[in-house]
Design a protein around this motif. Structure first.
Motif, PDB file in Angstrom:
ATOM      1  N   GLY A 198      33.299  35.779  63.118  1.00  0.00           N
ATOM      2  CA  GLY A 198      32.779  34.428  63.000  1.00  0.00           C
ATOM      3  C   GLY A 198      33.609  33.395  63.723  1.00  0.00           C
ATOM      4  O   GLY A 198      33.313  32.192  63.661  1.00  0.00           O
ATOM      5  N   GLY A 199      34.642  33.838  64.411  1.00  0.00           N
ATOM      6  CA  GLY A 199      35.492  32.914  65.161  1.00  0.00           C
ATOM      7  C   GLY A 199      36.394  32.064  64.294  1.00  0.00           C
ATOM      8  O   GLY A 199      36.885  31.022  64.733  1.00  0.00           O
ATOM      9  N   GLY A 200      36.640  32.544  63.071  1.00  0.00           N
ATOM     10  CA  GLY A 200      37.441  31.742  62.151  1.00  0.00           C
ATOM     11  C   GLY A 200      38.906  32.126  62.078  1.00  0.00           C
ATOM     12  O   GLY A 200      39.584  31.804  61.099  1.00  0.00           O
ATOM     13  N   VAL A 201      39.400  32.823  63.101  1.00  0.00           N
ATOM     14  CA  VAL A 201      40.802  33.241  63.105  1.00  0.00           C
ATOM     15  C   VAL A 201      41.594  32.323  64.024  1.00  0.00           C
ATOM     16  O   VAL A 201      41.422  32.355  65.245  1.00  0.00           O
ATOM     17  N   PRO A 202      42.475  31.493  63.461  1.00  0.00           N
ATOM     18  CA  PRO A 202      43.277  30.612  64.323  1.00  0.00           C
ATOM     19  C   PRO A 202      44.261  31.422  65.152  1.00  0.00           C
ATOM     20  O   PRO A 202      44.885  32.358  64.656  1.00  0.00           O
ATOM     21  N   THR A 203      44.371  31.087  66.427  1.00  0.00           N
ATOM     22  CA  THR A 203      45.314  31.774  67.302  1.00  0.00           C
ATOM     23  C   THR A 203      46.249  30.769  67.960  1.00  0.00           C
ATOM     24  O   THR A 203      45.926  29.588  68.091  1.00  0.00           O
ATOM     25  N   THR A 204      47.387  31.277  68.377  1.00  0.00           N
ATOM     26  CA  THR A 204      48.403  30.441  69.026  1.00  0.00           C
ATOM     27  C   THR A 204      48.988  31.212  70.197  1.00  0.00           C
ATOM     28  O   THR A 204      49.058  32.442  70.164  1.00  0.00           O
ATOM     29  N   GLU A 205      49.404  30.490  71.215  1.00  0.00           N
ATOM     30  CA  GLU A 205      50.082  31.124  72.344  1.00  0.00           C
ATOM     31  C   GLU A 205      51.556  31.312  72.019  1.00  0.00           C
ATOM     32  O   GLU A 205      52.212  30.414  71.486  1.00  0.00           O
ATOM     33  N   PHE A 206      52.041  32.492  72.347  1.00  0.00           N
ATOM     34  CA  PHE A 206      53.455  32.813  72.137  1.00  0.00           C
ATOM     35  C   PHE A 206      54.044  33.376  73.419  1.00  0.00           C
ATOM     36  O   PHE A 206      53.374  34.130  74.138  1.00  0.00           O
ATOM     37  N   LYS A 207      55.288  33.029  73.700  1.00  0.00           N
ATOM     38  CA  LYS A 207      56.010  33.665  74.796  1.00  0.00           C
ATOM     39  C   LYS A 207      56.549  35.000  74.298  1.00  0.00           C
ATOM     40  O   LYS A 207      57.068  35.102  73.183  1.00  0.00           O
ATOM     41  N   VAL A 208      56.425  36.012  75.140  1.00  0.00           N
ATOM     42  CA  VAL A 208      56.924  37.335  74.778  1.00  0.00           C
ATOM     43  C   VAL A 208      58.408  37.264  74.416  1.00  0.00           C
ATOM     44  O   VAL A 208      58.865  37.881  73.449  1.00  0.00           O
ATOM     45  N   GLY A 209      59.164  36.483  75.162  1.00  0.00           N
ATOM     46  CA  GLY A 209      60.603  36.381  74.918  1.00  0.00           C
ATOM     47  C   GLY A 209      60.965  35.724  73.597  1.00  0.00           C
ATOM     48  O   GLY A 209      62.076  35.909  73.094  1.00  0.00           O
ATOM     49  N   ASP A 210      60.033  34.955  73.029  1.00  0.00           N
ATOM     50  CA  ASP A 210      60.293  34.348  71.723  1.00  0.00           C
ATOM     51  C   ASP A 210      60.106  35.341  70.588  1.00  0.00           C
ATOM     52  O   ASP A 210      60.622  35.143  69.488  1.00  0.00           O
ATOM     53  N   LEU A 211      59.350  36.397  70.856  1.00  0.00           N
ATOM     54  CA  LEU A 211      59.042  37.377  69.816  1.00  0.00           C
ATOM     55  C   LEU A 211      59.823  38.675  69.959  1.00  0.00           C
ATOM     56  O   LEU A 211      60.034  39.383  68.970  1.00  0.00           O
ATOM     57  N   PHE A 212      60.255  38.974  71.183  1.00  0.00           N
ATOM     58  CA  PHE A 212      60.892  40.263  71.444  1.00  0.00           C
ATOM     59  C   PHE A 212      62.259  40.107  72.085  1.00  0.00           C
ATOM     60  O   PHE A 212      62.470  39.202  72.897  1.00  0.00           O
ATOM     61  N   ASP A 213      63.163  41.011  71.730  1.00  0.00           N
ATOM     62  CA  ASP A 213      64.375  41.221  72.506  1.00  0.00           C
ATOM     63  C   ASP A 213      64.024  42.211  73.614  1.00  0.00           C
ATOM     64  O   ASP A 213      63.493  43.296  73.341  1.00  0.00           O
ATOM     65  N   ILE A 214      64.296  41.834  74.849  1.00  0.00           N
ATOM     66  CA  ILE A 214      63.936  42.668  75.994  1.00  0.00           C
ATOM     67  C   ILE A 214      65.213  43.191  76.642  1.00  0.00           C
ATOM     68  O   ILE A 214      66.116  42.424  76.975  1.00  0.00           O
ATOM     69  N   SER A 215      65.272  44.500  76.815  1.00  0.00           N
ATOM     70  CA  SER A 215      66.474  45.103  77.385  1.00  0.00           C
ATOM     71  C   SER A 215      66.092  46.305  78.245  1.00  0.00           C
ATOM     72  O   SER A 215      64.949  46.786  78.202  1.00  0.00           O
ATOM     73  N   SER A 216      67.041  46.770  79.021  1.00  0.00           N
ATOM     74  CA  SER A 216      66.839  48.032  79.729  1.00  0.00           C
ATOM     75  C   SER A 216      67.037  49.175  78.743  1.00  0.00           C
ATOM     76  O   SER A 216      67.629  49.004  77.678  1.00  0.00           O
ATOM     77  N   THR A 328      60.654  37.400  83.964  1.00  0.00           N
ATOM     78  CA  THR A 328      59.193  37.302  84.017  1.00  0.00           C
ATOM     79  C   THR A 328      58.583  37.652  82.670  1.00  0.00           C
ATOM     80  O   THR A 328      57.695  36.962  82.167  1.00  0.00           O
ATOM     81  N   LEU A 329      59.054  38.744  82.072  1.00  0.00           N
ATOM     82  CA  LEU A 329      58.515  39.182  80.783  1.00  0.00           C
ATOM     83  C   LEU A 329      58.751  38.137  79.695  1.00  0.00           C
ATOM     84  O   LEU A 329      57.887  37.899  78.847  1.00  0.00           O
ATOM     85  N   ASN A 330      59.910  37.521  79.713  1.00  0.00           N
ATOM     86  CA  ASN A 330      60.214  36.494  78.700  1.00  0.00           C
ATOM     87  C   ASN A 330      59.192  35.368  78.721  1.00  0.00           C
ATOM     88  O   ASN A 330      58.862  34.800  77.675  1.00  0.00           O
ATOM     89  N   ASP A 331      58.679  35.042  79.890  1.00  0.00           N
ATOM     90  CA  ASP A 331      57.795  33.875  80.035  1.00  0.00           C
ATOM     91  C   ASP A 331      56.308  34.217  79.929  1.00  0.00           C
ATOM     92  O   ASP A 331      55.472  33.315  79.966  1.00  0.00           O
ATOM     93  N   ILE A 332      55.969  35.492  79.816  1.00  0.00           N
ATOM     94  CA  ILE A 332      54.561  35.871  79.704  1.00  0.00           C
ATOM     95  C   ILE A 332      53.985  35.355  78.392  1.00  0.00           C
ATOM     96  O   ILE A 332      54.610  35.458  77.333  1.00  0.00           O
ATOM     97  N   ILE A 333      52.779  34.788  78.480  1.00  0.00           N
ATOM     98  CA  ILE A 333      52.122  34.206  77.304  1.00  0.00           C
ATOM     99  C   ILE A 333      51.087  35.184  76.762  1.00  0.00           C
ATOM    100  O   ILE A 333      50.275  35.738  77.511  1.00  0.00           O
ATOM    101  N   ILE A 334      51.128  35.401  75.440  1.00  0.00           N
ATOM    102  CA  ILE A 334      50.102  36.208  74.784  1.00  0.00           C
ATOM    103  C   ILE A 334      49.485  35.397  73.647  1.00  0.00           C
ATOM    104  O   ILE A 334      50.120  34.494  73.090  1.00  0.00           O
ATOM    105  N   GLN A 335      48.248  35.705  73.337  1.00  0.00           N
ATOM    106  CA  GLN A 335      47.495  35.003  72.299  1.00  0.00           C
ATOM    107  C   GLN A 335      47.465  35.871  71.048  1.00  0.00           C
ATOM    108  O   GLN A 335      47.051  37.031  71.091  1.00  0.00           O
TER     109      GLN A 335
END
Length: 379
Positions: A198-216, A328-335
């Motif tokens: 029904g389209g009633g799920v609120p979504t927000t944009e998040f940067k991958v780097g704000d949610l994940f620790d990225i490492s080799s 680059t990965l840190n700045d990728i936006i996901i919904q």
């Protein structure tokens, strides 16, 4: 190759013989038109991507109406297209020349598998992806043949029929053993699905780097320097590389435990954009990044949701546009679905994916019933 399948000689008699054919001898090769999305377009565009059968966006014309598509950069995938589609950049179309079998889905499944196997087993790196010229004049693969030396499409049809029958039996066993045979949606799952539809799920944009620790990864192992087992043996762990196949697993290797990576993380191939959730510890090859969720305990269902969300964004990148560095990965936006406080709604993701899993199993069960009926009529 299917020629080496253990199924042959057990549940289906071998063909008369096997022969080598050029792709271009059996297929008309349709060159990419470089299709781009247009407003109010009516025909799906096939891109060199690993999700949604390669389909993304629509345009106002089509290049082919039924056959195979093959990605030639970034994402090597061979897909069956059962509707008119346009070909995006770095995608070619393959239309079977034999008029009697060109619309036979089982034959196309067989041929798609053989084409995929040929290119992976014979390429020495991503620089050797197929090109339109190679497909037309050079690339060959092995197929069952008739006594007249022609491709035995009828045998291919029977083989796939038998394989589907075998998979139906395995599916029945798996659903019983895993406890997934109960596909009734709970009240909570129904509520979440209805809210989503029904389209009633609120979504927000998040940067991958704000949610994940990225490492080799802890350590990279070159394939030529290790012994790779096809199946897991004692003391071995999955060996993750940049392939699109099998959750990134090329095989299994035995190495020092000091180099093993933790489970419940994502792996991402830097030059392919392939991302997979890893639920067990693992080793990796070259150019693999590891993404670990910062503020919540990742599990399989939440991992499936994140994998889809990240892949959806990565598929918008052109091949070669980025090597997916940490920056680059840190700045990728996901919904993502969000709570009232603006934080990701992990509970919603988990319930939603559990509901989707049940719906998928319902579809599999419907497929199982149809295959049983088809097999009975076939026999």
């Amino acid at each position: 190759m299917i020629k080496d399948s253990k199924l042959i000689g057990t549940v289906i008699a071998p063909p008369f013989d096997w022969g080598e054919f050029k792709v271009g001898d059996l297929f008309s090769v349709i060159n990419s038109s470089g299709a781009i999305i247009t407003e109010n377009g009516g025909y799906p565009i096939v891109k060199a991507q690993s999700s949604n059968n390669g389909l993304t966006g629509k345009t106002d014309y089509y290049d082919m109406d039924y056959g195979l598509t093959i990605g030639m950069r970034g994402s090597f995938n061979v897909y069956i297209q059962e509707q008119p589609v346009a070909l995006g950049t770095n995608v070619s179309g393959l239309i079977l020349r034999d008029e009697d079998f060109k619309l036979n889905k089982k034959v196309l499944l067989f041929l798609a598998t053989e084409i995929t196997t040929y290119n992976y087993k014979n390429s020495k790196g991503y620089e050797n992806y197929p090109t339109q010229s190679r497909l037309s004049t050079k690339d060959k693969f092995v197929l069952p043949i008739t006594p007249q030396g022609e491709p035995d499409y009828e045998w291919m049809t029977r083989y796939v029929q038998k394989l589907e029958q075998k998979h139906v039996q395995e599916l029945e066993t798996y659903l019983q053993v895993s406890g997934l045979s109960d596909t009734v949606l709970s009240d909570e799952e129904l509520t979440v699905l209805n809210k989503f539809r029904g389209g009633g799920v609120p979504t927000t944009e998040f940067k991958v780097g704000d949610l994940f620790d990225i490492s080799s990864s802890t350590h990279k192992f070159n394939a030529q320097d290790v012994k790779i087992y096809e199946t897991q043996v004692a003391n071995s762990f999955p060996y993750i590389v940049r392939t699109e196949q099998n959750n990134g697993i090329r095989g299994f290797i035995i190495e020092s435990l000091e180099f093993v990576n933790d489970a419940n993380v994502f792996t991402l191939g830097q030059d392919t954009g392939t991302i997979f959730y890893q639920n067990t510890s693992f080793f990796t090859g070259d150019k693999i990044k590891v993404l670990k969720l910062k503020y919540y305990q990742l599990n399989r269902l939440i991992g499936m949701y994140f994998q889809t969300a990240v892949r959806k964004t990565l598929d918008t990148f052109s091949w070669g546009q980025s090597k997916f560095s940490t920056e680059t990965l840190n700045d990728i936006i996901i919904q993502l679905p969000a709570q009232n406080n603006g934080q990701p709604d992990y509970e919603f993701m988990e319930v939603f994916m559990r509901a989707q899993e049940k719906l998928s199993i319902q579809k599999l069960d419907t497929f199982r019933q149809k295959q049983i009926q088809a097999t009975q009529s076939f026999l």
